[in-house]
Design a protein around this motif. Sequence first.
Motif, PDB file in Angstrom:
ATOM      1  N   GLU A   1      16.662   7.674   0.262  1.00  0.00           N
ATOM      2  CA  GLU A   1      15.310   7.701   0.801  1.00  0.00           C
ATOM      3  C   GLU A   1      14.428   6.870  -0.113  1.00  0.00           C
ATOM      4  O   GLU A   1      14.555   6.946  -1.341  1.00  0.00           O
ATOM      5  N   ILE A   2      13.532   6.086   0.468  1.00  0.00           N
ATOM      6  CA  ILE A   2      12.536   5.370  -0.325  1.00  0.00           C
ATOM      7  C   ILE A   2      11.415   6.359  -0.600  1.00  0.00           C
ATOM      8  O   ILE A   2      10.741   6.809   0.325  1.00  0.00           O
ATOM      9  N   VAL A   3      11.222   6.715  -1.860  1.00  0.00           N
ATOM     10  CA  VAL A   3      10.140   7.640  -2.194  1.00  0.00           C
ATOM     11  C   VAL A   3       8.938   6.903  -2.766  1.00  0.00           C
ATOM     12  O   VAL A   3       7.844   7.469  -2.838  1.00  0.00           O
ATOM     13  N   SER A   4       9.114   5.647  -3.132  1.00  0.00           N
ATOM     14  CA  SER A   4       8.000   4.839  -3.598  1.00  0.00           C
ATOM     15  C   SER A   4       8.408   3.366  -3.590  1.00  0.00           C
ATOM     16  O   SER A   4       9.538   3.019  -3.931  1.00  0.00           O
ATOM     17  N   LEU A   5       7.488   2.522  -3.178  1.00  0.00           N
ATOM     18  CA  LEU A   5       7.640   1.077  -3.296  1.00  0.00           C
ATOM     19  C   LEU A   5       6.259   0.539  -3.622  1.00  0.00           C
ATOM     20  O   LEU A   5       5.304   0.778  -2.871  1.00  0.00           O
ATOM     21  N   VAL A   6       6.133  -0.136  -4.754  1.00  0.00           N
ATOM     22  CA  VAL A   6       4.832  -0.625  -5.206  1.00  0.00           C
ATOM     23  C   VAL A   6       4.960  -2.040  -5.741  1.00  0.00           C
ATOM     24  O   VAL A   6       6.049  -2.456  -6.159  1.00  0.00           O
ATOM     25  N   GLY A   7       3.855  -2.779  -5.720  1.00  0.00           N
ATOM     26  CA  GLY A   7       3.834  -4.083  -6.358  1.00  0.00           C
ATOM     27  C   GLY A   7       3.125  -5.136  -5.546  1.00  0.00           C
ATOM     28  O   GLY A   7       2.576  -4.872  -4.475  1.00  0.00           O
ATOM     29  N   THR A   8       3.143  -6.342  -6.101  1.00  0.00           N
ATOM     30  CA  THR A   8       2.542  -7.492  -5.426  1.00  0.00           C
ATOM     31  C   THR A   8       3.634  -8.236  -4.671  1.00  0.00           C
ATOM     32  O   THR A   8       4.797  -8.233  -5.058  1.00  0.00           O
TER      33      THR A   8
ATOM     34  N   VAL B   1       0.850  -1.188   0.000  1.00  0.00           N
ATOM     35  CA  VAL B   1       0.000   0.000   0.000  1.00  0.00           C
ATOM     36  C   VAL B   1       0.889   1.243   0.000  1.00  0.00           C
ATOM     37  O   VAL B   1       0.720   2.141  -0.821  1.00  0.00           O
ATOM     38  N   THR B   2       1.857   1.271   0.901  1.00  0.00           N
ATOM     39  CA  THR B   2       2.779   2.399   0.969  1.00  0.00           C
ATOM     40  C   THR B   2       4.025   1.997   1.747  1.00  0.00           C
ATOM     41  O   THR B   2       4.007   1.026   2.511  1.00  0.00           O
ATOM     42  N   CYS B   3       5.094   2.740   1.534  1.00  0.00           N
ATOM     43  CA  CYS B   3       6.340   2.488   2.254  1.00  0.00           C
ATOM     44  C   CYS B   3       7.138   3.782   2.305  1.00  0.00           C
ATOM     45  O   CYS B   3       7.258   4.483   1.292  1.00  0.00           O
ATOM     46  N   VAL B   4       7.655   4.092   3.476  1.00  0.00           N
ATOM     47  CA  VAL B   4       8.621   5.181   3.621  1.00  0.00           C
ATOM     48  C   VAL B   4       9.790   4.658   4.430  1.00  0.00           C
ATOM     49  O   VAL B   4       9.652   3.733   5.222  1.00  0.00           O
ATOM     50  N   GLY B   5      10.939   5.250   4.214  1.00  0.00           N
ATOM     51  CA  GLY B   5      12.116   4.832   4.950  1.00  0.00           C
ATOM     52  C   GLY B   5      13.369   5.123   4.160  1.00  0.00           C
ATOM     53  O   GLY B   5      13.377   5.990   3.277  1.00  0.00           O
ATOM     54  N   SER B   6      14.422   4.381   4.467  1.00  0.00           N
ATOM     55  CA  SER B   6      15.695   4.610   3.804  1.00  0.00           C
ATOM     56  C   SER B   6      16.473   3.301   3.705  1.00  0.00           C
ATOM     57  O   SER B   6      16.275   2.388   4.496  1.00  0.00           O
ATOM     58  N   VAL B   7      17.349   3.245   2.713  1.00  0.00           N
ATOM     59  CA  VAL B   7      18.208   2.077   2.513  1.00  0.00           C
ATOM     60  C   VAL B   7      19.639   2.538   2.277  1.00  0.00           C
ATOM     61  O   VAL B   7      19.892   3.693   1.901  1.00  0.00           O
ATOM     62  N   THR B   8      20.574   1.615   2.510  1.00  0.00           N
ATOM     63  CA  THR B   8      21.977   1.899   2.229  1.00  0.00           C
ATOM     64  C   THR B   8      22.483   1.112   1.031  1.00  0.00           C
ATOM     65  O   THR B   8      23.552   1.405   0.509  1.00  0.00           O
ATOM     66  N   LYS B   9      21.717   0.102   0.627  1.00  0.00           N
ATOM     67  CA  LYS B   9      22.099  -0.724  -0.515  1.00  0.00           C
ATOM     68  C   LYS B   9      20.844  -1.113  -1.266  1.00  0.00           C
ATOM     69  O   LYS B   9      19.758  -1.218  -0.676  1.00  0.00           O
TER      70      LYS B   9
END
Length: 146
Positions: free
Chosen positions: A72-79, A40-48
Amino acid sequence: MASAGSAFRVHAVRLGPGQELLGSLQAFVEERNLRAPFIVTCVGSVTKATLRLAHTTAGNTNEVIHLDEHFEIVSLVGTLNKDAHLHICLADKEGKTVGGHVMGGLEVFTTAEVVIGEATELLFERHMDHSTGFHELVIQSRSKKD
């Protein structure tokens, strides 16, 4: 075109530093036996991150990039079924974005706050589609499979 409607349930998970995002989400789905999960939605951050780029085809799947800096994660979508199909968009320290098909290796930097939906009346599977050369989404009614 395959389509179906369903009510849905909402789940939420927060991942911490060092956790691998894709594997953690797949474990969450498996532990709860979610049969038609989606982001549905995701916010956060990654290093790799390891991403497959858009111009990749079934015959040329080696168009992969490995990123190793803070994003920064600005969008993550999918099944998010067993054979997850996720796309991500990441922003670097200057706000420039890069995106693609998630291959894994998404290491959480500070947090990843993910809201997962589950279509409660559907079942998501992936089967080989010879017209695309990829395993594509097959949507089924649970009443037909149960």
